[in-house]
Design a protein around this motif. Sequence first.
Motif, PDB file in Angstrom:
ATOM      1  N   VAL A  43      12.157  10.665  -5.755  1.00  0.00           N
ATOM      2  CA  VAL A  43      10.817  10.699  -5.832  1.00  0.00           C
ATOM      3  C   VAL A  43      10.152  10.153  -4.457  1.00  0.00           C
ATOM      4  O   VAL A  43       9.399  10.675  -4.060  1.00  0.00           O
ATOM      5  CB  VAL A  43       9.795   9.943  -7.159  1.00  0.00           C
ATOM      6  N   LEU A  44      10.698   9.042  -4.225  1.00  0.00           N
ATOM      7  CA  LEU A  44       9.953   8.247  -2.733  1.00  0.00           C
ATOM      8  C   LEU A  44      10.649   8.655  -1.602  1.00  0.00           C
ATOM      9  O   LEU A  44       9.986   8.580  -0.303  1.00  0.00           O
ATOM     10  CB  LEU A  44      10.245   6.833  -3.058  1.00  0.00           C
ATOM     11  N   LYS A  45      11.943   9.389  -1.570  1.00  0.00           N
ATOM     12  CA  LYS A  45      12.492   9.642  -0.342  1.00  0.00           C
ATOM     13  C   LYS A  45      11.631  10.741   0.657  1.00  0.00           C
ATOM     14  O   LYS A  45      11.701  10.541   1.944  1.00  0.00           O
ATOM     15  CB  LYS A  45      13.856  10.034  -0.299  1.00  0.00           C
ATOM     16  N   ASP A  46      10.998  11.281  -0.099  1.00  0.00           N
ATOM     17  CA  ASP A  46      10.338  12.399   0.635  1.00  0.00           C
ATOM     18  C   ASP A  46       8.749  11.893   1.054  1.00  0.00           C
ATOM     19  O   ASP A  46       7.970  12.727   1.550  1.00  0.00           O
ATOM     20  CB  ASP A  46      10.334  13.886  -0.132  1.00  0.00           C
ATOM     21  N   GLN A  47       8.529  10.705   0.881  1.00  0.00           N
ATOM     22  CA  GLN A  47       7.095  10.048   1.197  1.00  0.00           C
ATOM     23  C   GLN A  47       7.411   9.208   2.539  1.00  0.00           C
ATOM     24  O   GLN A  47       7.566   7.991   2.328  1.00  0.00           O
ATOM     25  CB  GLN A  47       6.564   9.152   0.009  1.00  0.00           C
ATOM     26  N   PRO A  48       7.281   9.972   3.759  1.00  0.00           N
ATOM     27  CA  PRO A  48       7.634   9.078   4.955  1.00  0.00           C
ATOM     28  C   PRO A  48       6.840   7.734   4.969  1.00  0.00           C
ATOM     29  O   PRO A  48       7.428   6.815   5.609  1.00  0.00           O
ATOM     30  CB  PRO A  48       7.360  10.320   6.106  1.00  0.00           C
ATOM     31  N   ARG A  49       5.493   7.942   4.610  1.00  0.00           N
ATOM     32  CA  ARG A  49       4.736   6.521   5.013  1.00  0.00           C
ATOM     33  C   ARG A  49       5.365   5.564   3.863  1.00  0.00           C
ATOM     34  O   ARG A  49       5.454   4.304   4.302  1.00  0.00           O
ATOM     35  CB  ARG A  49       3.273   6.980   4.710  1.00  0.00           C
ATOM     36  N   ILE A  50       5.853   5.700   2.761  1.00  0.00           N
ATOM     37  CA  ILE A  50       6.432   4.973   1.701  1.00  0.00           C
ATOM     38  C   ILE A  50       7.590   4.460   2.328  1.00  0.00           C
ATOM     39  O   ILE A  50       8.023   3.210   2.186  1.00  0.00           O
ATOM     40  CB  ILE A  50       6.621   5.467   0.282  1.00  0.00           C
ATOM     41  N   ALA A  51       8.458   5.372   3.020  1.00  0.00           N
ATOM     42  CA  ALA A  51       9.647   5.043   3.550  1.00  0.00           C
ATOM     43  C   ALA A  51       9.639   3.842   4.536  1.00  0.00           C
ATOM     44  O   ALA A  51      10.594   3.120   5.139  1.00  0.00           O
ATOM     45  CB  ALA A  51      10.494   6.028   3.984  1.00  0.00           C
ATOM     46  N   LEU A  52       8.545   4.038   5.291  1.00  0.00           N
ATOM     47  CA  LEU A  52       8.371   3.295   6.524  1.00  0.00           C
ATOM     48  C   LEU A  52       7.595   1.851   6.258  1.00  0.00           C
ATOM     49  O   LEU A  52       7.122   1.147   7.219  1.00  0.00           O
ATOM     50  CB  LEU A  52       7.738   3.915   7.683  1.00  0.00           C
ATOM     51  N   ALA A  53       7.276   1.556   4.999  1.00  0.00           N
ATOM     52  CA  ALA A  53       6.381   0.351   4.784  1.00  0.00           C
ATOM     53  C   ALA A  53       7.206  -1.030   5.427  1.00  0.00           C
ATOM     54  O   ALA A  53       8.272  -0.929   5.084  1.00  0.00           O
ATOM     55  CB  ALA A  53       6.073   0.248   3.196  1.00  0.00           C
ATOM     56  N   MET A  57       2.884  -5.515   0.597  1.00  0.00           N
ATOM     57  CA  MET A  57       1.395  -5.132   0.344  1.00  0.00           C
ATOM     58  C   MET A  57       1.369  -3.728   0.864  1.00  0.00           C
ATOM     59  O   MET A  57       0.775  -2.978   0.059  1.00  0.00           O
ATOM     60  CB  MET A  57       0.385  -6.093   0.992  1.00  0.00           C
ATOM     61  N   GLU A  58       1.954  -3.489   2.090  1.00  0.00           N
ATOM     62  CA  GLU A  58       1.925  -1.934   2.574  1.00  0.00           C
ATOM     63  C   GLU A  58       2.594  -1.140   1.342  1.00  0.00           C
ATOM     64  O   GLU A  58       1.855   0.057   1.192  1.00  0.00           O
ATOM     65  CB  GLU A  58       2.379  -1.960   3.801  1.00  0.00           C
ATOM     66  N   LEU A  59       3.815  -1.515   0.982  1.00  0.00           N
ATOM     67  CA  LEU A  59       4.355  -0.518   0.191  1.00  0.00           C
ATOM     68  C   LEU A  59       3.701  -0.589  -1.215  1.00  0.00           C
ATOM     69  O   LEU A  59       3.551   0.781  -1.437  1.00  0.00           O
ATOM     70  CB  LEU A  59       5.984  -1.357  -0.204  1.00  0.00           C
ATOM     71  N   SER A  60       3.128  -1.470  -1.838  1.00  0.00           N
ATOM     72  CA  SER A  60       2.288  -1.379  -2.936  1.00  0.00           C
ATOM     73  C   SER A  60       1.166  -0.442  -2.940  1.00  0.00           C
ATOM     74  O   SER A  60       0.911   0.278  -3.774  1.00  0.00           O
ATOM     75  CB  SER A  60       1.805  -2.466  -3.332  1.00  0.00           C
ATOM     76  N   LYS A  61       0.320  -0.644  -1.649  1.00  0.00           N
ATOM     77  CA  LYS A  61      -0.782   0.245  -1.578  1.00  0.00           C
ATOM     78  C   LYS A  61      -0.272   1.512  -1.349  1.00  0.00           C
ATOM     79  O   LYS A  61      -1.003   2.628  -2.014  1.00  0.00           O
ATOM     80  CB  LYS A  61      -1.470  -0.413  -0.341  1.00  0.00           C
ATOM     81  N   LEU A  62       0.869   1.964  -0.773  1.00  0.00           N
ATOM     82  CA  LEU A  62       1.192   3.153  -0.318  1.00  0.00           C
ATOM     83  C   LEU A  62       1.828   3.935  -1.764  1.00  0.00           C
ATOM     84  O   LEU A  62       1.371   5.043  -2.210  1.00  0.00           O
ATOM     85  CB  LEU A  62       2.279   3.365   0.891  1.00  0.00           C
ATOM     86  N   VAL A  63       2.401   3.211  -2.539  1.00  0.00           N
ATOM     87  CA  VAL A  63       2.959   3.668  -3.841  1.00  0.00           C
ATOM     88  C   VAL A  63       1.972   3.822  -4.810  1.00  0.00           C
ATOM     89  O   VAL A  63       1.890   5.093  -5.441  1.00  0.00           O
ATOM     90  CB  VAL A  63       3.870   2.737  -4.348  1.00  0.00           C
TER      91      VAL A  63
END
Length: 171
Positions: A43-53, A57-63
């Motif tokens: 689910v997450l590997k195709d979300q480039p912004r999430i992968a680069l968190a 805090m940045e990860l949580s916000k993006l997720v």
Amino acid sequence: MNPSKLSSLLLTLSLIFISQASCALYEEVCKAAAEESARCLQVLKDQPRIALAKNDMELSKLVVEFALKKGTEAQNYLKEMMKTNPAPAIKDCATTHYDGVVGSFRSSLGELKSDTETANYDAKAAGDGAETCDVALAKAKINIPAISALNKEIKLISKIAFLATDRLPEQ
């Protein structure tokens, strides 16, 4: 130690540090998803912004932003389905149950910086709407694989958002 051995040792140590640092934060969250780890990564590997968190805090916000987007898309799909299949259970899923999904993700996002415990709770509670939708459909003896798959995905995304926000320090 001669210079070539020292260079070799430094190169080896650098590679070890790089390999340790290359594990993205989302991969750590997916490891915590235990038996759903592979689905989480998918689910997450195709979300480039999430992968680069770069931090939790940045990860949580993006997720949670991703979760809110997916919850809204799921609700819109159910509302469209309701037009062609007006069964009360589908209507309840599209409105009541998914209002809860979207509302909980929205609340989680709003609480991230001020109340991480509530943000974490809301991320987890979002999955309840998808679960309640499954129960309502089963009671009505409605078996629509597309809705079942949608609910399964939303429950997983809720779990991922919970695991991501659980990494945040309490405030």
